[in-house]
Design a protein around this motif. Sequence first.
Motif, short mmCIF file in Angstrom:
data_model
loop_
_atom_site.label_atom_id
_atom_site.label_comp_id
_atom_site.label_asym_id
_atom_site.label_seq_id
_atom_site.Cartn_x
_atom_site.Cartn_y
_atom_site.Cartn_z
N PRO A 53 0.82 -1.21 0.00
CA PRO A 53 0.00 0.00 0.00
C PRO A 53 0.86 1.27 0.00
N ASP A 54 0.20 2.39 -0.24
CA ASP A 54 0.88 3.69 -0.12
C ASP A 54 1.12 4.01 1.35
N LEU A 55 0.20 3.55 2.19
CA LEU A 55 0.17 3.97 3.58
C LEU A 55 -0.46 2.90 4.46
N ALA A 56 -0.01 2.83 5.71
CA ALA A 56 -0.63 1.93 6.69
C ALA A 56 -0.89 2.70 7.97
N PHE A 57 -2.09 2.55 8.51
CA PHE A 57 -2.41 3.07 9.84
C PHE A 57 -2.24 1.91 10.79
N ILE A 58 -1.35 2.05 11.78
CA ILE A 58 -1.01 0.95 12.68
C ILE A 58 -1.25 1.38 14.13
N ASP A 59 -2.09 0.63 14.84
CA ASP A 59 -2.34 0.90 16.26
C ASP A 59 -1.12 0.45 17.06
N ILE A 60 -0.85 1.13 18.15
CA ILE A 60 0.30 0.77 18.98
C ILE A 60 0.03 -0.51 19.76
N ALA A 61 -1.11 -0.55 20.47
CA ALA A 61 -1.40 -1.68 21.37
C ALA A 61 -2.23 -2.74 20.65
N MET A 62 -1.55 -3.80 20.20
CA MET A 62 -2.23 -4.92 19.53
C MET A 62 -1.65 -6.23 20.04
N GLY A 82 4.35 4.36 3.75
CA GLY A 82 4.29 5.32 4.85
C GLY A 82 3.49 4.71 6.00
N VAL A 83 3.89 5.00 7.23
CA VAL A 83 3.18 4.47 8.39
C VAL A 83 2.75 5.61 9.29
N ILE A 84 1.47 5.59 9.66
CA ILE A 84 0.94 6.53 10.64
C ILE A 84 0.46 5.70 11.83
N MET A 85 1.03 5.97 12.98
CA MET A 85 0.65 5.25 14.20
C MET A 85 -0.62 5.86 14.76
N ILE A 86 -1.46 4.99 15.36
CA ILE A 86 -2.67 5.46 16.02
C ILE A 86 -2.71 4.92 17.44
N SER A 87 -3.24 5.73 18.36
CA SER A 87 -3.30 5.32 19.75
C SER A 87 -4.31 6.18 20.51
N ALA A 88 -4.90 5.59 21.53
CA ALA A 88 -5.77 6.34 22.42
C ALA A 88 -4.94 7.01 23.52
N LEU A 89 -3.65 6.67 23.59
CA LEU A 89 -2.77 7.22 24.63
C LEU A 89 -1.66 8.05 23.98
N PRO A 90 -1.90 9.34 23.78
CA PRO A 90 -0.90 10.18 23.11
C PRO A 90 0.19 10.69 24.06
N THR A 91 0.82 9.76 24.79
CA THR A 91 1.89 10.17 25.69
C THR A 91 3.14 10.53 24.89
N LEU A 92 3.99 11.34 25.46
CA LEU A 92 5.24 11.71 24.81
C LEU A 92 6.06 10.46 24.48
N GLU A 93 6.06 9.49 25.39
CA GLU A 93 6.81 8.25 25.17
C GLU A 93 6.26 7.49 23.96
N ASN A 94 4.92 7.39 23.85
CA ASN A 94 4.32 6.69 22.71
C ASN A 94 4.66 7.39 21.39
N ALA A 103 7.63 5.58 12.10
CA ALA A 103 6.35 6.17 11.72
C ALA A 103 6.56 7.60 11.20
N SER A 104 5.73 7.97 10.24
CA SER A 104 5.78 9.32 9.68
C SER A 104 4.78 10.25 10.34
N GLY A 105 3.92 9.68 11.17
CA GLY A 105 2.90 10.50 11.83
C GLY A 105 2.25 9.75 12.96
N PHE A 106 1.38 10.47 13.68
CA PHE A 106 0.73 9.94 14.86
C PHE A 106 -0.65 10.57 14.95
N VAL A 107 -1.69 9.74 15.06
CA VAL A 107 -3.07 10.24 15.18
C VAL A 107 -3.69 9.65 16.44
N VAL A 108 -4.41 10.50 17.17
CA VAL A 108 -5.01 10.09 18.43
C VAL A 108 -6.46 9.63 18.22
N LYS A 109 -6.83 8.53 18.89
CA LYS A 109 -8.22 8.07 18.89
C LYS A 109 -8.94 8.76 20.04
#
Length: 133
Positions: A53-62, A82-94, A103-109
């Motif tokens: 694919p051009d892009l993948a959205f990947i959750d952190i906790a699986m 390209g990979v964009i990480m997704i998570s409900a926990l947008p901590t600085l560490e994550n 990852a090229s980006g980060f999106v919060v749930k």
Amino acid sequence: MRKRTKGLNIIIADDDATTCHVLRMLLREHGHQVLGEARDGEKAIELCEMHKPDLAFIDIAMPRMDGHQATQTIRQKLPNVGVIMISALPTLENVQNALQAGASGFVVKPFNAIKVVDAIENCLKQKRMHKQG
């Protein structure tokens, strides 16, 4: 006025079916095609290798393999995805771990459509800059 990117082929990896459904609908509304969905990191890698694919959205906790490990593997095997990480926990560490994994980006749930579209556009800009450099 910004030009909106259309028609990307995307893989979604999240162990929550509702999250996948919401993201799939959002992506389709913006003209993108979801080629497949995975519920764990191993399946995400398999789908990326199969569909490229051009892009993948990947959750952190699986289960089985987390998003950081899956992202590292995808970036090593398929550097053009390209990979964009997704998570409900947008901590600085994550966020830091996601970027270190490649990852090229980060999106919060829960998702905000504007932030998802912006993350896609930023990811594509990074890919273009990487190709030029």
